[in-house]
Design an enzyme around this catalytic site. Sequence first.
Site, PDB file in Angstrom:
ATOM      1  N   GLU A 120       0.831  -1.183  -0.008  1.00 13.12           N
ATOM      2  CA  GLU A 120      -0.007   0.016   0.039  1.00 13.12           C
ATOM      3  C   GLU A 120       0.797   1.117  -0.069  1.00 13.12           C
ATOM      4  O   GLU A 120       1.899   1.229   0.809  1.00 13.12           O
ATOM      5  CB  GLU A 120      -1.004  -0.125   1.372  1.00 13.12           C
ATOM      6  CG  GLU A 120      -1.853   1.207   1.328  1.00 13.12           C
ATOM      7  CD  GLU A 120      -3.138   0.916   1.924  1.00 13.12           C
ATOM      8  OE1 GLU A 120      -3.311  -0.129   2.183  1.00 13.12           O
ATOM      9  OE2 GLU A 120      -3.844   2.061   2.275  1.00 13.12           O
ATOM     10  N   ARG A 121       0.675   2.217  -0.948  1.00 13.15           N
ATOM     11  CA  ARG A 121       1.371   3.377  -1.119  1.00 13.15           C
ATOM     12  C   ARG A 121       2.806   2.955  -1.093  1.00 13.15           C
ATOM     13  O   ARG A 121       3.852   3.652  -0.672  1.00 13.15           O
ATOM     14  CB  ARG A 121       1.256   4.300   0.101  1.00 13.15           C
ATOM     15  CG  ARG A 121      -0.225   4.628   0.336  1.00 13.15           C
ATOM     16  CD  ARG A 121      -1.040   5.190  -0.477  1.00 13.15           C
ATOM     17  NE  ARG A 121      -2.429   5.353  -0.148  1.00 13.15           N
ATOM     18  CZ  ARG A 121      -3.294   5.643  -0.818  1.00 13.15           C
ATOM     19  NH1 ARG A 121      -3.003   5.941  -2.198  1.00 13.15           N
ATOM     20  NH2 ARG A 121      -4.467   5.963  -0.793  1.00 13.15           N
TER      21      ARG A 121
ATOM     22  N   ASN B  96      -3.364  -1.784   7.554  1.00 15.57           N
ATOM     23  CA  ASN B  96      -4.811  -2.252   7.151  1.00 15.57           C
ATOM     24  C   ASN B  96      -4.687  -3.780   7.014  1.00 15.57           C
ATOM     25  O   ASN B  96      -3.931  -4.070   6.339  1.00 15.57           O
ATOM     26  CB  ASN B  96      -5.039  -1.479   5.949  1.00 15.57           C
ATOM     27  CG  ASN B  96      -5.408  -0.083   5.856  1.00 15.57           C
ATOM     28  OD1 ASN B  96      -5.967   0.618   6.801  1.00 15.57           O
ATOM     29  ND2 ASN B  96      -5.236   0.518   4.873  1.00 15.57           N
TER      30      ASN B  96
ATOM     31  N   GLU C  20     -10.557   4.512   9.070  1.00 15.88           N
ATOM     32  CA  GLU C  20     -10.632   4.055   7.524  1.00 15.88           C
ATOM     33  C   GLU C  20     -11.111   2.589   7.444  1.00 15.88           C
ATOM     34  O   GLU C  20     -10.643   1.920   6.826  1.00 15.88           O
ATOM     35  CB  GLU C  20      -9.178   4.276   6.756  1.00 15.88           C
ATOM     36  CG  GLU C  20      -8.948   5.794   6.881  1.00 15.88           C
ATOM     37  CD  GLU C  20      -7.484   6.214   6.285  1.00 15.88           C
ATOM     38  OE1 GLU C  20      -6.774   5.278   6.011  1.00 15.88           O
ATOM     39  OE2 GLU C  20      -7.479   7.323   5.454  1.00 15.88           O
TER      40      GLU C  20
ATOM     41  N   ASP D 126      -2.587  14.406   7.011  1.00 16.96           N
ATOM     42  CA  ASP D 126      -2.000  13.290   6.431  1.00 16.96           C
ATOM     43  C   ASP D 126      -0.792  13.306   5.668  1.00 16.96           C
ATOM     44  O   ASP D 126      -0.683  13.262   4.481  1.00 16.96           O
ATOM     45  CB  ASP D 126      -3.091  12.628   5.423  1.00 16.96           C
ATOM     46  CG  ASP D 126      -2.950  11.088   5.240  1.00 16.96           C
ATOM     47  OD1 ASP D 126      -2.010  10.628   5.982  1.00 16.96           O
ATOM     48  OD2 ASP D 126      -3.541  10.520   4.292  1.00 16.96           O
TER      49      ASP D 126
ATOM     50  N   GLU E 112       5.213   9.888  13.999  1.00 11.56           N
ATOM     51  CA  GLU E 112       5.090   8.887  12.786  1.00 11.56           C
ATOM     52  C   GLU E 112       5.247  10.066  11.622  1.00 11.56           C
ATOM     53  O   GLU E 112       4.601  10.892  11.325  1.00 11.56           O
ATOM     54  CB  GLU E 112       3.733   8.428  12.653  1.00 11.56           C
ATOM     55  CG  GLU E 112       3.788   7.257  11.437  1.00 11.56           C
ATOM     56  CD  GLU E 112       2.395   6.685  11.448  1.00 11.56           C
ATOM     57  OE1 GLU E 112       1.777   6.210  12.257  1.00 11.56           O
ATOM     58  OE2 GLU E 112       1.787   6.673  10.215  1.00 11.56           O
TER      59      GLU E 112
ATOM     60  N   GLU F 280       3.830   9.223  -0.656  1.00 10.50           N
ATOM     61  CA  GLU F 280       2.678   9.245  -1.172  1.00 10.50           C
ATOM     62  C   GLU F 280       2.198  10.595  -1.442  1.00 10.50           C
ATOM     63  O   GLU F 280       1.556  10.555  -2.597  1.00 10.50           O
ATOM     64  CB  GLU F 280       1.694   8.696   0.331  1.00 10.50           C
ATOM     65  CG  GLU F 280       0.200   8.753  -0.183  1.00 10.50           C
ATOM     66  CD  GLU F 280      -0.526   8.336   1.044  1.00 10.50           C
ATOM     67  OE1 GLU F 280      -0.109   7.916   1.772  1.00 10.50           O
ATOM     68  OE2 GLU F 280      -1.897   8.323   0.523  1.00 10.50           O
TER      69      GLU F 280
ATOM     70  N   TRP G 223     -13.921  12.322   2.515  1.00 11.12           N
ATOM     71  CA  TRP G 223     -12.668  12.427   3.196  1.00 11.12           C
ATOM     72  C   TRP G 223     -12.384  13.488   4.179  1.00 11.12           C
ATOM     73  O   TRP G 223     -10.982  13.452   4.886  1.00 11.12           O
ATOM     74  CB  TRP G 223     -11.553  12.072   2.386  1.00 11.12           C
ATOM     75  CG  TRP G 223     -11.673  10.699   1.729  1.00 11.12           C
ATOM     76  CD1 TRP G 223     -12.494  10.704   0.179  1.00 11.12           C
ATOM     77  CD2 TRP G 223     -11.473   9.294   1.960  1.00 11.12           C
ATOM     78  NE1 TRP G 223     -12.698   9.297   0.072  1.00 11.12           N
ATOM     79  CE2 TRP G 223     -11.853   8.537   1.115  1.00 11.12           C
ATOM     80  CE3 TRP G 223     -10.917   8.699   3.171  1.00 11.12           C
ATOM     81  CZ2 TRP G 223     -11.762   7.089   1.189  1.00 11.12           C
ATOM     82  CZ3 TRP G 223     -10.790   7.378   3.145  1.00 11.12           C
ATOM     83  CH2 TRP G 223     -11.256   6.657   2.499  1.00 11.12           C
TER      84      TRP G 223
HETATM   85  C1  GCV Z   1      -2.362   2.437   5.472  1.00 11.80           C
HETATM   86  C2  GCV Z   1      -3.610   7.432   4.317  1.00 11.80           C
HETATM   87  C3  GCV Z   1      -3.218   6.572   3.220  1.00 11.80           C
HETATM   88  C4  GCV Z   1      -3.528   5.039   3.455  1.00 11.80           C
HETATM   89  C5  GCV Z   1      -3.179   4.494   4.813  1.00 11.80           C
HETATM   90  C6  GCV Z   1      -3.522   5.527   5.602  1.00 11.80           C
HETATM   91  C7  GCV Z   1      -2.816   5.225   7.170  1.00 11.80           C
HETATM   92  O1  GCV Z   1      -4.922   7.854   4.285  1.00 11.80           O
HETATM   93  O2  GCV Z   1      -3.687   6.958   2.150  1.00 11.80           O
HETATM   94  O3  GCV Z   1      -3.143   4.365   2.268  1.00 11.80           O
HETATM   95  O4  GCV Z   1      -3.437   3.398   5.054  1.00 11.80           O
HETATM   96  O5  GCV Z   1      -2.980   6.868   5.453  1.00 11.80           O
HETATM   97  O6  GCV Z   1      -2.060   6.065   7.407  1.00 11.80           O
HETATM   98  O7  GCV Z   1      -3.385   4.495   7.893  1.00 11.80           O
END
Ligand code: GCV
Length: 712
Positions: free
Chosen positions: A191-192, A234, A317, A396, A418, A424, A574
């Site tokens: 992811e990303r 996730n 999310e 974010d 973090e 991203e 969002w």
């Molecule tokens: C892992 C953002 C990203 C998501 C990510 C989320 C997070 O929204 O787009 O891909 O999910 O951050 O940090 O949990």
Amino acid sequence: MNAEGSADLEQLVFTEEPEGTDEPRVHAAWLPPEAFRALGARRVLVHGQGMLVDTVLDEVSRACARYGGRVWHSPSWDVDVDVVLALRGAGELPNPAVEAARAAGEAALVEIGDGETLGDEGFLLARAGEVTVVLADAPAGLLYGLFHVVRLCAAAYDPARPPERHRPALRRRMLNHWDNVAVHPVMGQVERGYAGGSIFWRDGRPRGDLARIREYGRLLAASGVNAISVNNVNVGRTEALLLTDRLGDIAEIADVLRPYGIRVHLSVTFAAPVVLGGLSTADPMDEAVRAWWAATTRNVYERIPDFGGYVVKADSEGQPGPFTYGRDHADGANVLAEALAPHGGVVHWRAFVYNHHQDWRDRSTDRARAAYDHFTPLDGRFRANVVVQVKFGPVDFQTREPVSPVLAAMPATRLAVELQVTQEYTGQQRHVCHLGPWWGEVLRFEPWGPGGRTIADVATGVAESGGGLVAVANTGDDLFWTGHPLAQANLYTFGRLAWDPRLDPTAILDEWISLTFPPSATADPELVGRTLHEILDDSWRTYERYTAPLGVGFMVHPGDHYGPGIDGYEYTRWGTYHFADRDGVGVDRSRASGTGFAAQYPPYWAQVYESPESCPDELLLFFHHVPYEHVLHSGSTVIQHIYDTHFTGVEEVAVMRRRWQTLNGMIDPAVYERVAERLDEQVRSATEWRDQVNAYFFRKSGVPDERGRTIY
Ligand code: GCV
């Protein structure tokens, strides 16, 4: 010296180059063999026992085999040496010169160390006559000391070098991989992730390339990282099983990374008692749930005694969490912490919790407020082995946003900061965007006002009570590890800042440049070093110039987050809006007339951010909705600033590309080509950003560019 004996022993400690695999050879990043030349040409004595001492020995042996030096491991005879790497507790050697060097190191430590020990990971470096001495209390310290010597190169042997004591400021220096075990239908294997597939997983199974994982551990250790989570926060069905049925896959990774001092952590789903344990609930107050976590965690430690702990994304999310049972995040985190505590593990519980089903018409809900609203009332309720992991900004990982006020509002909680190394929102490793200066700003930020404690202090905590620094990794199975070869600098910089968040990111960049492009292996080291520095150093600000203006953020293409999408998120659920209309742009987050987010800061910054007059230019649109003709502190109007920075940003990228072209023929052609190709894309993409952003605001405002440049 017992020449015969030493020859035998040398043979024993020399190791072969890692066995070849079917995979293509990967780029050596900041540990090319050349970086070991100065050490490998010397006579090195390693003294002490332990798995990580063996790693040191292995590193030194390979370097010496390549560059003609010699190595001894705790020899029982006299040898002449240039370098001693010794554990302080290791017994005396029958070698007066070595013992004299060790004694000199001890004396230096007393002098500069206030009698303190070096700790689990610290080391001392000193010169004793002709000898360079590294002393450590524990094997990990010796390993970090070795990499420090490599970094210093010839300077480690400078007779005039004063003694140095190094200890990491942060106890946990962690990378989170967002790698999926099974390929996710939308997010893919990582992811990303912008560096190919995962180095851990492929199509639902472990990838099985343990040599590559070992190599990765080596790179991470040389930057300072000592913890890693190996699956996405996730957590899908397949990934959930890593905690139980597929624990062996994690144990295998842990075994490979252990010799480099890296502990493995696991992202787990809060619903595990239901989805894995067959219970009817995951309610943290339920006795059966607590017992399940305790038994499951015991099992993990039986298999992986040095397991680091859990990483949890809950009620965020779509991930399950304690809200389902009417419980809060402290209740949720504490049940996992309770299970980990007897084994010395920690829970990293993420504060990235917000409503992602917002109505864009509803101006009273502000995503930026969410983490503070959810978490600060819980301060003091988390168990000691819970680390609340807070994204550095309230939204974010944007190119520019204020530092999260949560970091100043939970004094009785261990907080980790973090960061996101994977780019991203900052060009996805297709654009050069060196994030060191941005992270440096974040870490130096003084949330209580000038002269007060910094974010680095929060992450450090008092007496190592802080939660440390964490970042989302940018690595994959790409030949260069990070897709864009220059994005390696971000990973390296993260590790070094995690070791010491007060380091100067510019100095770290130069360190990375000279390790990765060793001057001794380059025809024109001055040109190469200078050019790389010029390209990278200001590249984050360049990126900021041609993307979303003045801190407003989130003008990216929906879903993949690459390239411009000015209204991409404007009418979505969002919670990320810019509210541009014909008169002005920006989000009113003041206490007086907006969402009240500005008031979440301690008084000094609450006041600064509250009014457009005192708010710093770079964050103006994050905090205020202002007319296009509003005059910035810089003297420019908002609209003219938008035009100017977008034209300048693209020009700067064109200059980057021209600078890179001067390196053609000077560096590894594979690196040259990959970067050249990505710079072409960066020029294209930056131009697109410029034209779309400028056209958008010109059409909204009707205000022409005062310099008459082309706007479509
Ligand atoms: C892992 C953002 C990203 C998501 C990510 C989320 C997070 O929204 O787009 O891909 O999910 O951050 O940090 O949990």
